[in-house]
Structures are given as structure tokens and as C-alpha cells.
Write a protein that holds these residues in place. Structure first.
Motif, PDB file in Angstrom:
ATOM      1  N   ALA A   1       0.829  -1.211   0.000  1.00 20.40           N
ATOM      2  CA  ALA A   1       0.000   0.000   0.000  1.00 20.40           C
ATOM      3  C   ALA A   1       0.862   1.259   0.000  1.00 20.40           C
ATOM      4  N   ALA A   2       1.891   1.293   0.846  1.00 18.01           N
ATOM      5  CA  ALA A   2       2.751   2.478   0.913  1.00 18.01           C
ATOM      6  C   ALA A   2       3.475   2.694  -0.411  1.00 18.01           C
ATOM      7  N   ALA A   3       3.958   1.607  -1.007  1.00 21.75           N
ATOM      8  CA  ALA A   3       4.673   1.716  -2.283  1.00 21.75           C
ATOM      9  C   ALA A   3       3.747   2.214  -3.388  1.00 21.75           C
ATOM     10  N   LEU A   4       2.501   1.739  -3.407  1.00 24.04           N
ATOM     11  CA  LEU A   4       1.556   2.177  -4.434  1.00 24.04           C
ATOM     12  C   LEU A   4       1.184   3.645  -4.261  1.00 24.04           C
ATOM     13  N   LEU A   5       1.036   4.091  -3.018  1.00 20.73           N
ATOM     14  CA  LEU A   5       0.721   5.500  -2.800  1.00 20.73           C
ATOM     15  C   LEU A   5       1.869   6.379  -3.280  1.00 20.73           C
ATOM     16  N   ARG A   6       3.097   5.963  -2.992  1.00 24.83           N
ATOM     17  CA  ARG A   6       4.248   6.725  -3.493  1.00 24.83           C
ATOM     18  C   ARG A   6       4.314   6.659  -5.022  1.00 24.83           C
ATOM     19  N   HIS A   7       3.959   5.507  -5.573  1.00 24.90           N
ATOM     20  CA  HIS A   7       4.050   5.284  -7.013  1.00 24.90           C
ATOM     21  C   HIS A   7       3.157   6.233  -7.803  1.00 24.90           C
TER      22      HIS A   7
ATOM     23  N   HIS B   1       7.715 -10.482   2.162  1.00 27.93           N
ATOM     24  CA  HIS B   1       7.337 -11.659   1.382  1.00 27.93           C
ATOM     25  C   HIS B   1       7.917 -11.529  -0.032  1.00 27.93           C
ATOM     26  N   PRO B   2       8.660 -12.541  -0.512  1.00 18.24           N
ATOM     27  CA  PRO B   2       9.260 -12.431  -1.847  1.00 18.24           C
ATOM     28  C   PRO B   2       8.227 -12.264  -2.955  1.00 18.24           C
ATOM     29  N   GLY B   3       7.031 -12.816  -2.754  1.00 15.44           N
ATOM     30  CA  GLY B   3       5.990 -12.649  -3.759  1.00 15.44           C
ATOM     31  C   GLY B   3       5.556 -11.210  -3.902  1.00 15.44           C
ATOM     32  N   ALA B   4       5.578 -10.455  -2.798  1.00  7.90           N
ATOM     33  CA  ALA B   4       5.225  -9.041  -2.874  1.00  7.90           C
ATOM     34  C   ALA B   4       6.215  -8.282  -3.739  1.00  7.90           C
ATOM     35  N   VAL B   5       7.489  -8.646  -3.619  1.00  8.36           N
ATOM     36  CA  VAL B   5       8.525  -8.016  -4.450  1.00  8.36           C
ATOM     37  C   VAL B   5       8.273  -8.330  -5.923  1.00  8.36           C
ATOM     38  N   ARG B   6       7.992  -9.604  -6.222  1.00 10.81           N
ATOM     39  CA  ARG B   6       7.753 -10.011  -7.616  1.00 10.81           C
ATOM     40  C   ARG B   6       6.547  -9.306  -8.211  1.00 10.81           C
ATOM     41  N   VAL B   7       5.457  -9.312  -7.470  1.00 15.79           N
ATOM     42  CA  VAL B   7       4.204  -8.762  -7.996  1.00 15.79           C
ATOM     43  C   VAL B   7       4.331  -7.267  -8.267  1.00 15.79           C
ATOM     44  N   LEU B   8       4.914  -6.520  -7.336  1.00 15.39           N
ATOM     45  CA  LEU B   8       5.037  -5.081  -7.563  1.00 15.39           C
ATOM     46  C   LEU B   8       5.998  -4.776  -8.702  1.00 15.39           C
ATOM     47  N   ARG B   9       7.043  -5.569  -8.841  1.00 13.28           N
ATOM     48  CA  ARG B   9       7.989  -5.352  -9.941  1.00 13.28           C
ATOM     49  C   ARG B   9       7.338  -5.664 -11.277  1.00 13.28           C
ATOM     50  N   GLU B  10       6.629  -6.797 -11.366  1.00 13.35           N
ATOM     51  CA  GLU B  10       6.056  -7.231 -12.639  1.00 13.35           C
ATOM     52  C   GLU B  10       4.814  -6.431 -13.025  1.00 13.35           C
ATOM     53  N   GLU B  11       3.981  -6.088 -12.049  1.00 17.96           N
ATOM     54  CA  GLU B  11       2.703  -5.433 -12.360  1.00 17.96           C
ATOM     55  C   GLU B  11       2.796  -3.909 -12.415  1.00 17.96           C
ATOM     56  N   TYR B  12       3.698  -3.336 -11.587  1.00 18.96           N
ATOM     57  CA  TYR B  12       3.716  -1.875 -11.473  1.00 18.96           C
ATOM     58  C   TYR B  12       5.095  -1.260 -11.703  1.00 18.96           C
ATOM     59  N   GLY B  13       6.115  -2.084 -11.900  1.00 17.25           N
ATOM     60  CA  GLY B  13       7.459  -1.566 -12.089  1.00 17.25           C
ATOM     61  C   GLY B  13       8.037  -0.932 -10.839  1.00 17.25           C
TER      62      GLY B  13
END
Length: 253
Positions: free
Chosen positions: A122-128, A147-159
Motif C-alpha cells: 500500500a505504501a509503495a503504491l501510494l508513493r508510485h 514476502h518475496p511474492g510481494a517483491v515479484r508482484v510489484l515489480r512485474e505489475e507496477y514496475g
């Protein structure tokens, strides 16, 4: 329009527009009998405007959530039925309110249990979303490694690169001042401490995407779903933040 023409239903969605609530809270806020509130909630759920989810803190309780995107789509369709020009619906983040100057930087804190997925996402998306006047932070009541999946998902879906996130205990931030404190976990909501300035607590009842079996694929699918939900909520949050923190002369004009 037919669904929301009933006065109590209109008041209900007004109470749910900002954050998720339980029936008891809605009864107190509206001053209406519980059976009447429950009846109208059922009507709103049948109409697809409100969703419900069992609390992860107390499964006997249910949190109700207003689907703002569904409301916007329904209102746009209603407008189109009246006149084609009224069908236009801008992205909620691209509004005059969201781009007006604010008095100062707005500080927002997201809380969950582990600070391993929901709150850092949530914090990363608000900054994004790129508003220079917003500072976003996150913390948890029982911090765990990211969680490693959180890293993957934000990188792949939102850069977004989340790899440098470090888990933070919420009690290390209790002396800091935030304009908005948003709990994403039903358990954390029950133990959320007071913060200086007494910001109004906001609760978004988001299920824990890390509490799932089925391997990495199933886990990433759950994380993607939560990221999409948080992204939608945050896009609708930005104009609210801007409006509530405009200079007084801007509000008056």
C-alpha cells in the motif's frame, strides 16, 4: 438511482465511502435499528454496490465495503442514459482536487500484522502514484521479513522495486505525527495505538494474501488480487487527501 433513492441507503453508502465498517458501527452512526440496517445492506449487496467479508479477528463479525469503482460505473451508465456527454468518467487520480496545492506534505501510515505484504504494498503504491506532497510509511504489530511474492508482484505489475523495504514495528512510530493512519488488518485495528494529533482511524479490511497454500503461483495470484484492490482504493484516496489538506483560501474558493 432507484437503489440509492432510499434515504437510509444513501446514508449507508456515505458511511462506507471512507472506510470499511461493521454492522454495529453503522447502527451507531446512523441511529437506526440493526434489523433495518441489515436489510438495507442486503439490498446494496444484491445491487452489487457493497461487498462483505468475515473479520479475521472475530469471524462472527463482518466488514462491509463500498465498491467505489462499481458505483462510478453505475453512475456513469445512469448519466449516459440521460445524455451521452454525461457518460464520461475520469480516472479518480486525474482530478483538479488531486493536483491542487496543499498546505504541507501529507503523511500517511499503513498498518497490518506482519508488515511483509499488505502495508508495504500500500505504501509503495501510494508513493508510485506520484504526488510529491504525500509521504507514505508502513509498519506491523508483529513484523516479519518481506514476502518475496510481494517483491515479484510489484515489480512485474507496477514496475516498483520493493526489495529495500525493512519490516518496522508499529510501536517504533507511535511518537510520530501522521495525518492519516489506515489499518489493513482486522487484528491490527483492534490494537492500533493512539498517535500524536489523534488522526481519525481509517480501516480497510484486506485479507492476508500470505495466508494461503498451493505454492508460489497461488500465493502470487493472491498477492496480485490484493495489490489491485489496494491500488483501486489508493487511487480513490488521493483526491480525498488533496481536498482535506488544501489551503483555506483554496477551500473557500
Amino acid at each position: 438511482m432507484r437503489l440509492l433513492a432510499e434515504p437510509l441507503r444513501w446514508r449507508l453508502i456515505g458511511e462506507l465511502a471512507g472506510f470499511d465498517r461493521r454492522v454495529g458501527e453503522l447502527v451507531v452512526a446512523l441511529g437506526a435499528p440493526q434489523n433495518l440496517v441489515s436489510y438495507h445492506l442486503r439490498q446494496l449487496r444484491t445491487g452489487g454496490l457493497v461487498t462483505a467479508r468475515r473479520s479475521s479477528f472475530d469471524a462472527r463479525e463482518t466488514y462491509y465495503h463500498l465498491d467505489l469503482t462499481r458505483c462510478a460505473d453505475a453512475l456513469a451508465a445512469t448519466g449516459a442514459a440521460l445524455h451521452p456527454a454525461l457518460a464520461l468518467r475520469p480516472d479518480p487520480t486525474v482530478t483538479a482536487e488531486a493536483d491542487r496545492p496543499v498546505r504541507r506534505r501529507v503523511r500517511v501510515l499503513f498498518l497490518c500484522t506482519g508488515n511483509s505484504a499488505r502495508s508495504p504494498i500500500a505504501a509503495a503504491l501510494l508513493r508510485h502514484h506520484g504526488r510529491a506532497w504525500v509521504d507514505a510509511a508502513s509498519a506491523g504489530s508483529h513484523p516479519k521479513p518481506l514476502h518475496p511474492g510481494a517483491v515479484r508482484v510489484l515489480r512485474e505489475e507496477y514496475g516498483i522495486d520493493l526489495a529495500d523495504h525493512r519490516p518496522t514495528h508499529l510501536h517504533t512510530l507511535t511518537g510520530q505525527r501522521f495525518d492519516h493512519v489506515i489499518s489493513l488488518c482486522d487484528k491490527v485495528r483492534e490494537i492500533c495505538p493512539e498517535f500524536p494529533g489523534h488522526p481519525e482511524p481509517v480501516h480497510w479490511s484486506i485479507h492476508d494474501p500470505t495466508d494461503i497454500t498451493g505454492g508460489a503461483n497461488a500465493g502470487d495470484a493472491a498477492l496480485r488480487g490484493v495489490a489491485r484492490e489496494l491500488d483501486t482504493r489508493i487511487r480513490y484516496l488521493l483526491p480525498v487527501l488533496a481536498t482535506s489538506h488544501q489551503p483555506e483560501e483554496e477551500k473557500e474558493s
